[in-house]
Design an enzyme around this catalytic site. Sequence first.
Site, PDB file in Angstrom:
ATOM      1  CB  CYS A 277      -0.935  -0.007   1.195  1.00 52.90           C
ATOM      2  SG  CYS A 277      -1.972  -1.462   1.239  1.00 52.90           S
TER       3      CYS A 277
HETATM    4  C1  UGA Z   1      -1.536   0.435   5.465  1.00 52.63           C
HETATM    5  C2  UGA Z   1      -2.336   1.409   6.356  1.00 52.63           C
HETATM    6  O1  UGA Z   1      -1.803   1.418   7.672  1.00 52.63           O
HETATM    7  C3  UGA Z   1      -3.802   0.995   6.406  1.00 52.63           C
HETATM    8  O2  UGA Z   1      -4.536   1.959   7.148  1.00 52.63           O
HETATM    9  C4  UGA Z   1      -4.339   0.925   4.962  1.00 52.63           C
HETATM   10  O3  UGA Z   1      -5.675   0.477   4.928  1.00 52.63           O
HETATM   11  C5  UGA Z   1      -3.484  -0.055   4.156  1.00 52.63           C
HETATM   12  O4  UGA Z   1      -2.121   0.401   4.175  1.00 52.63           O
HETATM   13  C6  UGA Z   1      -4.011  -0.068   2.734  1.00 52.63           C
HETATM   14  O5  UGA Z   1      -3.845   0.938   2.029  1.00 52.63           O
HETATM   15  O6  UGA Z   1      -4.694  -1.026   2.356  1.00 52.63           O
HETATM   16  P1  UGA Z   1      -0.421  -1.958   5.806  1.00 52.63           P
HETATM   17  O7  UGA Z   1       0.284  -1.715   4.526  1.00 52.63           O
HETATM   18  O8  UGA Z   1      -1.032  -3.282   6.075  1.00 52.63           O
HETATM   19  O9  UGA Z   1      -1.578  -0.846   6.046  1.00 52.63           O
HETATM   20  O10 UGA Z   1       0.623  -1.774   6.917  1.00 52.63           O
HETATM   21  P2  UGA Z   1       1.089  -0.836   8.108  1.00 52.63           P
HETATM   22  O11 UGA Z   1       0.932  -1.626   9.340  1.00 52.63           O
HETATM   23  O12 UGA Z   1       0.564   0.532   8.103  1.00 52.63           O
HETATM   24  O13 UGA Z   1       2.620  -0.837   7.700  1.00 52.63           O
HETATM   25  C7  UGA Z   1       3.106  -0.115   6.580  1.00 52.63           C
HETATM   26  C8  UGA Z   1       4.559   0.180   6.792  1.00 52.63           C
HETATM   27  O14 UGA Z   1       4.715   0.988   7.943  1.00 52.63           O
HETATM   28  C9  UGA Z   1       5.395  -1.078   7.037  1.00 52.63           C
HETATM   29  O15 UGA Z   1       6.534  -1.084   6.227  1.00 52.63           O
HETATM   30  C10 UGA Z   1       5.768  -1.039   8.478  1.00 52.63           C
HETATM   31  O16 UGA Z   1       7.069  -1.527   8.716  1.00 52.63           O
HETATM   32  C11 UGA Z   1       5.639   0.416   8.824  1.00 52.63           C
HETATM   33  N1  UGA Z   1       5.113   0.526  10.196  1.00 52.63           N
HETATM   34  C12 UGA Z   1       4.000  -0.153  10.521  1.00 52.63           C
HETATM   35  C13 UGA Z   1       5.760   1.283  11.131  1.00 52.63           C
HETATM   36  O17 UGA Z   1       6.773   1.919  10.815  1.00 52.63           O
HETATM   37  N2  UGA Z   1       5.266   1.319  12.397  1.00 52.63           N
HETATM   38  C14 UGA Z   1       4.145   0.633  12.738  1.00 52.63           C
HETATM   39  O18 UGA Z   1       3.727   0.676  13.896  1.00 52.63           O
HETATM   40  C15 UGA Z   1       3.498  -0.115  11.787  1.00 52.63           C
END
Ligand code: UGA
Length: 450
Positions: A277
């Site tokens: 995403c």
């Molecule tokens: C992301 C968004 O958070 C969701 O709200 C959205 O619905 C989704 O994209 C989408 O567009 O469908 P996702 O890709 O599953 O969700 O993952 P995240 O948990 O947000 O992680 C994305 C990136 O951020 C990862 O590379 C992760 O390492 C990083 N991240 C995640 C952090 O740096 N800190 C965190 O606490 C969680």
Amino acid sequence: MNICILGTGYVGLVSGVCLAANGHVVTSVDLQADVVDRLNRMQPHIHEQGLPEMLRRVGTEKRFRATLLLDDGLADADLVVIAVGTPTTEGRIDLRYIREAAGQIGTWLKRSSRFLSIVIKSTVLPGTTDTFVRSILEQTSGKRLGAFGLGMNPEFLREGNAIEDFTKPDRIVLGHEDARTLSLLQEVYQPWSCEKLAVNTRTAEMIKYANNCLLATQISAVNELANLCFEVGGIDAQQVMTGVHLDKRWNPVLAGQRVNPSILTYLVPGCGFGGSCFPKDVQALCTMGQEHRIEMSMLQAVLTVNERQPRQVLRLLEKHFGSLEGRKILVLGMAFKPDTDDVRESAALKIVRDLAQARSTIIAHDPIALDNARKALEDVTVSWVSDWRQALTEIDAVVIATKWVEYTALAQPEHTAHLQGKVVVDPRRLFQPKDFPQAVYFSIGRRPIS
Ligand code: UGA
């Protein structure tokens, strides 16, 4: 309500199962016979926490089923949700599956006298639903908007937390082009008590992009600051961020207690964001901006910082070892984040590629994403291991590339005993330097002055 959902990816399937669990009757349509077959046997084809149990429940209660046939799915539907994939092709969002889905629904509408609302759930650029989708529906059905309804209901599901995010959302965005669709969406989400925002479809589309782009921006901004901390030396970027987090505007105090909002977990130095995403959505908005003659220089920089960030791991290792040729390096974690088997745009894959280019000998592990990683890295020589503990005796360095809980065991004495004098690179900040007193510990944004 009878709801038909097109697409059984993690968005379509989680949405379908959760809507069914909240009293609706859901039919999912997918083109793949094996997927439909599995779902009807109540076995999910994707890894998502809590999904197997919930699918079993709604399947047994006959509230959820899958079919290959659109006509079957639409037969009793009041609302059809399009949740098909929107991949990126050459930096642009590829709408081919949306086009196909809308065309087939339009053809069905032509034959039907029943009112149906079509709601887009896939992430699409602002203006897609009320122009592209609407015109396909109107052309193929021979009817005008009003004879059918049109809406856009973006999802905010995080992989690994998708069931919880759907069950307890922060908000629900009810994008609509007509009053009947708004009222159907309100009925669908009646069991949810969170704030609901009724807007037009292009605002709904933009909310989704703005949300992901701002989260990605936080990550790149912190990473850029962390890289500067590293170069200056004698600063730990994590301590810097702890100092920043204590600003009450980031972390309010309520009844004498810090709230610790989860946004803070995005404000931590690391090796960059990945997944299906953030990279795709930021890129798509950059391309859209440029088409509107806006430079999009900030979001472009968010991507640039992110593309370079995994290379920090190589830099740390090269600073210590000089050449990495022949060095045995264990990479722990391949998934783009814990609790998923998704390796798309994972920083771990980029780290492995960098190490391979530097001619090191790579050993790699992931608790559940190993098969996906092996496919994504089939052109790279990697020894894939199912037990990382056994590999510790033979390595020169270990890199923790994904913050899986099971890797916290690395700091246990029986494992640290094998790491004496070896290098631990912890870009995800799973540990503290004191956890490895006899090893050389590195993290991004931290370089002790020697
Ligand atoms: C992301 C968004 O958070 C969701 O709200 C959205 O619905 C989704 O994209 C989408 O567009 O469908 P996702 O890709 O599953 O969700 O993952 P995240 O948990 O947000 O992680 C994305 C990136 O951020 C990862 O590379 C992760 O390492 C990083 N991240 C995640 C952090 O740096 N800190 C965190 O606490 C969680």
